[in-house]
Enzyme design. Structure first.
Site, short mmCIF file in Angstrom:
data_model
loop_
_atom_site.label_atom_id
_atom_site.label_comp_id
_atom_site.label_asym_id
_atom_site.label_seq_id
_atom_site.Cartn_x
_atom_site.Cartn_y
_atom_site.Cartn_z
N ASP A 1 -20.88 36.53 -9.07
CA ASP A 1 -21.75 37.18 -8.13
C ASP A 1 -23.17 37.00 -8.49
OD1 ASP A 1 -21.57 39.52 -6.57
OD2 ASP A 1 -21.95 41.01 -7.81
N ASP B 1 -15.79 35.72 -3.83
CA ASP B 1 -17.24 35.50 -3.33
C ASP B 1 -17.39 34.02 -4.02
OD1 ASP B 1 -17.54 37.86 -2.29
OD2 ASP B 1 -18.51 38.82 -3.66
N ASP C 1 -18.88 50.10 -6.08
CA ASP C 1 -19.48 48.65 -5.71
C ASP C 1 -20.61 48.36 -6.78
OD1 ASP C 1 -18.01 47.93 -3.55
OD2 ASP C 1 -19.11 49.17 -2.28
#
Length: 449
Positions: free
Chosen positions: A247, A283, A423
Site C-alpha cells: 500500500d 493493489d 478503509d
C-alpha cells in the site's frame, strides 16, 4: 487502496471455560447479578497468543459492561477488538462499545484479543463484571416472609426457556465465517439493526491473512479457517496481503521484508486445507513502481502464486479496478507475472466500481490475455463509486457472492472486502480493518436487496 481485516487468533485450541465464572452489575437498573464468562486461549505461539472472551448474561438485562481481571505472569494485551481495553500492570479492564453494551437475559457479548507472554500463560484466576466478583452462581438472598394470603395464590406464569442460538447455514457454495466482526456485531444487535447486519453477517466473505502476526501464527489462522470451511462442505476465500512495500505506506502500509517474503508465503501455504480461492496481494500490481521498498515485486508474485497453488489454492492475481489503470497496463503486468500458477485475475478489491463497469473492464483484459478468467469484489459496490476510495459515504452492499458461468470470462462475484471494516482513519472512520458499525448499517440500509 485496500485495507486488511483485523488479525484475530481463531484456532479452537486450549479453550478454557473459567469455572463458570459469573457476575453482573449490582446497580438498581441492572440487578440480579449472574453471568458466565468463558475465557478461551484460541492459539499460542512463542511470545504471543490469541484469546476470545464470551460473557453470557444469566440475570436481568444490562445496558453496558466492564470486565476486570488480573494477569499474574506478565501477559499483556496488544490488540483487542469488540471492546476497549485499559491496563495497569497486570490489571486489565475491558469495557463495552456503544453497539455491544446491551446484553439481554440469556444473551451474550464477546470480544477477542492478541497478547504477549513470556515463561508461562496461565488463565486468570478470577473475573469481575461491573464490580461484582465472579462466583459461578447467581447469588441468593433470604426471601421476605410472605403473609398468609386471604385469596388463593395465583399460579405463576411459567418463564419460557430461551431458544438456543443456532448458527445459520450459508446459502451458497462459499463459506460463512462466524468469527468475523460483522457476524459478532449481528449477534449482539437487536431490532432493525440486527435485521440490517444480518445482510453482512450471513454473506460469505474472504478471510485476510497478512504479517500483522508472525508466519507460524498466520499459518495456524489459515489452517483453522480453511479447515472449518472444508468440514462444512463449503469453499473458503482467502486474501494474502503481505507484499513488501504494501500500500506504499498508506492506510494499510506494511508488508514483510524483501528477504522474508518467500519464507512467509511458504509457511502460510502449509496451512491450506481444501481448494480455497485466493486473491493474491491487493493493489500490488496496480502500484508497481509507485514507491520504493518493493524489491522484485513481479518475482514475489510469481513465487507466491506457485507456492499457494501447489498447496491446492485457486489463485487470482489482483489487478486493480476499472477506473485506475488503462487496459494496457494490467495486461502488461499480468503477463510479466504469468499464469502458470494462477487461474486468473481479480478486480475491484476493496473498491466501489459497479459490477457492470468492472465486468466490461475485465472482459477487455481477459481478451488480451487469451481468455483468462477473472473475479470481481462486489461487497460494497451497490451504489457504485463517488470518486472517493477511503470510507466514502452513501455507498451500498453489492450483489451477493455467486459463481458465474455465462461465457463472459467472469468466474465469480465475491465479497473480498468485509463490509463494515474501515478503509482507514479517514472520513470519520477508525483505523484500517476496525469495525465501524455506523457505515456497516448505512451500506446495509442502502442495499437493493
Amino acid at each position: 487502496m485496500s485495507t486488511r481485516r483485523t488479525a484475530a487468533a481463531l484456532l479452537a485450541a486450549a479453550a478454557v471455560a473459567v469455572g463458570g465464572l459469573t457476575a453482573l452489575t449490582t446497580t438498581a437498573a441492572q440487578a440480579a447479578p449472574g453471568c458466565r464468562v468463558d475465557y478461551a486461549v484460541t492459539n499460542q505461539w512463542p511470545g504471543g497468543f490469541g484469546a476470545n472472551v464470551t460473557i453470557t448474561n444469566l440475570g436481568d438485562p444490562v445496558s453496558s459492561w466492564k470486565l476486570d481481571w488480573t494477569y499474574t505472569a506478565g501477559q499483556r494485551i496488544q490488540q483487542l477488538w469488540n471492546g476497549t481495553a485499559s491496563t495497569n500492570g497486570g490489571q486489565v479492564s475491558v469495557t463495552s462499545l456503544p453497539w455491544n453494551g446491551s446484553i439481554p437475559t440469556g444473551g451474550t457479548a464477546s470480544f477477542g484479543f492478541n497478547g504477549s507472554w513470556a515463561g508461562s500463560n496461565p488463565t486468570p484466576a478470577s473475573f469481575s463484571l461491573n464490580g461484582t466478583t465472579c462466583t459461578g452462581t447467581v447469588p441468593t438472598t433470604s426471601p421476605t416472609p410472605t403473609p398468609t394470603p386471604t385469596t388463593p395464590t395465583p399460579t405463576p406464569t411459567p418463564t419460557p426457556t430461551p431458544t438456543p442460538t443456532v448458527t445459520p447455514q450459508p446459502t451458497s457454495g462459499f463459506y460463512v465465517d462466524p468469527t468475523t466482526q460483522g457476524y459478532r456485531a449481528w449477534q449482539a444487535a437487536s431490532g432493525t439493526d440486527k435485521a440490517l447486519l444480518e445482510k453482512i453477517a450471513l454473506t460469505p466473505q474472504a478471510y485476510w491473512v497478512g504479517n500483522w502476526a508472525d508466519a507460524s501464527h498466520a499459518q495456524a489462522e489459515v489452517a483453522d479457517y480453511t479447515g472449518r470451511a472444508v468440514a462444512a462442505g463449503k469453499t473458503p476465500m482467502l486474501v494474502v496481503y503481505a507484499i513488501p512495500g504494501r500500500d506504499c505506506g498508506s492506510h494499510s502500509g506494511g508488508g514483510v521484508s524483501e528477504s522474508e517474503y518467500a519464507r512467509w508465503v511458504d509457511t502460510v501455504a502449509q496451512g491450506i486445507k481444501g481448494n480455497p480461492i485466493v486473491i493474491l496481494e491487493p493493489d500490488a500490481l496496480a502500484q508497481l513502481g509507485d514507491c520504493s521498498g518493493q524489491g522484485d515485486r513481479v518475482g514475489f508474485l510469481k513465487y507466491a502464486a506457485k507456492s499457494l497453488t501447489l498447496k491446492g489454492a485457486r489463485v487470482y492475481i489482483d489487478a486493480g479496478h476499472a477506473k485506475w489503470l488503462s487496459v494496457d497496463t494490467p495486461v502488461n503486468r499480468l503477463n510479466q507475472v504469468g499464469f502458470e500458477y494462477a487461474v486468473g485475475f481479480a478486480l475491484n478489491t476493496s473498491n466501489y466500481q459497479t459490477t457492470a463497469d468492472s465486468k466490461a473492464y475485465g472482459q477487455q483484459i481477459s481478451q488480451r490475455l487469451g481468455g483468462k478468467k477473472f473475479v470481481i469484489d462486489t461487497s460494497r459496490n451497490g451504489n457504485g463509486s463517488n470518486g472517493e476510495w477511503c470510507n466514502p459515504r452513501g455507498r451500498a452492499l453489492g450483489e451477493r457472492p455467486v459463481a458465474v458461468n455465462d461465457g463472459s470470462g467472469l468466474d465469480a462475484l465475491l465479497w473480498v472486502k468485509l463490509p463494515g471494516e474501515s478503509d482507514g482513519a479517514c472520513n470519520g472512520g477508525p483505523a484500517a480493518g476496525q469495525w465501524w458499525q455506523e457505515i456497516a448499517l448505512e451500506m446495509a440500509r442502502n442495499a437493493r436487496w
